[in-house]
Design a protein around this motif. Structure first.
Motif, PDB file in Angstrom:
ATOM      1  N   THR A  40       0.825  -1.209   0.000  1.00  0.00           N
ATOM      2  CA  THR A  40       0.000   0.000   0.000  1.00  0.00           C
ATOM      3  C   THR A  40       0.858   1.258   0.000  1.00  0.00           C
ATOM      4  OG1 THR A  40      -1.721  -1.155   1.218  1.00  0.00           O
ATOM      5  CG2 THR A  40      -1.827   1.239   1.219  1.00  0.00           C
ATOM      6  N   ALA A  87      -3.955   6.692   2.138  1.00  0.00           N
ATOM      7  CA  ALA A  87      -3.537   5.288   2.285  1.00  0.00           C
ATOM      8  C   ALA A  87      -3.266   4.961   3.750  1.00  0.00           C
ATOM      9  CB  ALA A  87      -2.299   5.026   1.434  1.00  0.00           C
ATOM     10  N   THR A 126      -4.591   6.421   6.369  1.00  0.00           N
ATOM     11  CA  THR A 126      -5.899   6.333   7.027  1.00  0.00           C
ATOM     12  C   THR A 126      -6.544   4.981   6.738  1.00  0.00           C
ATOM     13  OG1 THR A 126      -6.178   8.713   6.771  1.00  0.00           O
ATOM     14  CG2 THR A 126      -8.157   7.445   7.251  1.00  0.00           C
ATOM     15  N   GLY A 127      -6.471   4.548   5.490  1.00  0.00           N
ATOM     16  CA  GLY A 127      -7.035   3.253   5.110  1.00  0.00           C
ATOM     17  C   GLY A 127      -6.384   2.102   5.858  1.00  0.00           C
ATOM     18  N   LEU A 128      -5.064   2.159   6.017  1.00  0.00           N
ATOM     19  CA  LEU A 128      -4.352   1.097   6.736  1.00  0.00           C
ATOM     20  C   LEU A 128      -4.710   1.111   8.225  1.00  0.00           C
ATOM     21  CD1 LEU A 128      -0.822   1.214   5.054  1.00  0.00           C
ATOM     22  CD2 LEU A 128      -2.480  -0.656   4.927  1.00  0.00           C
ATOM     23  N   GLN A 173      -7.502   2.139   9.526  1.00  0.00           N
ATOM     24  CA  GLN A 173      -8.875   1.632   9.562  1.00  0.00           C
ATOM     25  C   GLN A 173      -8.876   0.098   9.448  1.00  0.00           C
ATOM     26  OE1 GLN A 173     -11.577   4.186   7.107  1.00  0.00           O
ATOM     27  NE2 GLN A 173     -11.883   2.320   5.937  1.00  0.00           N
ATOM     28  N   ALA A 174      -8.094  -0.412   8.514  1.00  0.00           N
ATOM     29  CA  ALA A 174      -8.021  -1.864   8.313  1.00  0.00           C
ATOM     30  C   ALA A 174      -7.390  -2.537   9.531  1.00  0.00           C
ATOM     31  CB  ALA A 174      -7.217  -2.181   7.054  1.00  0.00           C
ATOM     32  N   THR A 217     -12.300   5.662   1.617  1.00  0.00           N
ATOM     33  CA  THR A 217     -10.931   5.368   2.058  1.00  0.00           C
ATOM     34  C   THR A 217     -10.509   3.967   1.638  1.00  0.00           C
ATOM     35  OG1 THR A 217     -11.245   6.809   3.957  1.00  0.00           O
ATOM     36  CG2 THR A 217      -9.407   5.284   4.066  1.00  0.00           C
ATOM     37  N   THR A 230      -2.910  -0.414  -3.066  1.00  0.00           N
ATOM     38  CA  THR A 230      -2.341  -1.731  -2.775  1.00  0.00           C
ATOM     39  C   THR A 230      -2.035  -2.498  -4.054  1.00  0.00           C
ATOM     40  OG1 THR A 230      -3.579  -1.833  -0.719  1.00  0.00           O
ATOM     41  CG2 THR A 230      -2.721  -3.907  -1.559  1.00  0.00           C
TER      42      THR A 230
END
Lengths: 192, 192
Positions: A157, A177, A179-181, A183-184, B149, B157
């Motif tokens: 990512t 990215a 923020t997305g990580l 969140q994940a 997001t 990714t």
């Protein structure tokens, strides 16, 4: 059409501008990566290999070899705060120097098929970032297999986001990215 | 040192090998991307712009403009199965032609700072893949902000994983990234 490390450009030691200093260090890093691999590459040799002043390495690469920094941060801060910290560092650098956005290892990654040894060194570097992330996730209670997969996701990512930030000339894709990580990661920890 | 689309190489129409056909189409795609942007680019014009036979476009780019394919798959299969399907397609192509691994749009992304219009076209392409993914996630019950997001995470990714697959000369990083995204998606849906 390259990120950071230029193809097979030979850097002559006569020019002295700041751009040139960085180029010489990148040429040195490329040479050592190909010769010794990422694990065997000593940061202090990079300047000599690129015929650049020794002190310049600390000016141009203040973070040092990244996996040392990653390990220390993970040990002290845990995975989520480390992600956030690296995200902020990359984002600030991208905002300050949008023309320089990119990962030198990504440039080495594109050396295949011309230079498989250099591309293999890039893979070793990616893996050297993954391993400590996976280990830290396990320490935080994530199962071994999921931890390994998530660590790979983090590195892919960030590499993709750096590419997109380069395209956008802005740090926005990096911020998104990270923020997305986060969140994940929250969801992963919550679901075990 | 580039993925797919070569720098500013001019393709002469005399050579006729299969490699050359692909290069001509990529040159055509690059030209149209710069002139019209991704949204305005018609696939049928790519062959003409690259002075390649019209039918060759279907041979070399069987998936067509990717966002059309993404939208259709998302509508029919949902996000998780679409991810899995694209992962399998990319993985099979990478296994069959490890020397060709890479995303043509990633090459365009690296055109900044030399060619900002081309880099901007790359950003538009990335966004055109994100939007339908975000919309599909919302249809599956994910909140708007998290959906947006996560869609960005998917595209970053996959781009990073394609780069790593190129470095590795193998589809393994792609397979791992898709597994990571599926895992993250499951966790996201489970936690709302």
């Amino acid at each position: 059409m390259s990120v950071g490390i230029e193809g097979s450009k030979v850097i002559e030691p006569k020019a002295t501008g700041p751009r040139d200093g960085r180029d010489r260090l990148l040429a040195g890093a490329r040479k050592l990566l190909a010769e010794k691999g990422y694990a065997g590459m000593e940061l202090r040799d990079v300047a000599a290999a690129g015929k650049a002043p020794r002190g310049s390495i600390y000016h141009h690469f203040p973070g040092g070899k990244r996996h040392d920094t990653i390990e220390r941060a993970l040990g002290e801060l845990g995975v989520k705060q480390t992600l956030r910290m690296f995200g902020k560092v990359f984002s600030r650098r991208a905002a300050d120097h949008p023309e320089r956005i990119g990962c030198p290892v990504a440039a080495a990654a594109l050396a295949r098929p011309e230079d498989p040894a250099l591309a293999a060194a890039a893979t070793a570097a990616f893996q050297s970032w993954e391993r400590p992330i996976a280990a830290a996730l396990e320490r935080e209670g994530v199962g071994a297999e999921k931890a390994e997969t998530f660590a790979g996701l983090v590195v892919s990512t960030i590499e993709g986001a750096l590419l997109r930030a380069r395209a956008a000339g802005s740090q926005a894709p990096l911020d998104s990215a990270v923020t997305g990580l986060e969140q994940a990661l929250d969801a992963l920890v919550a679901t075990g």
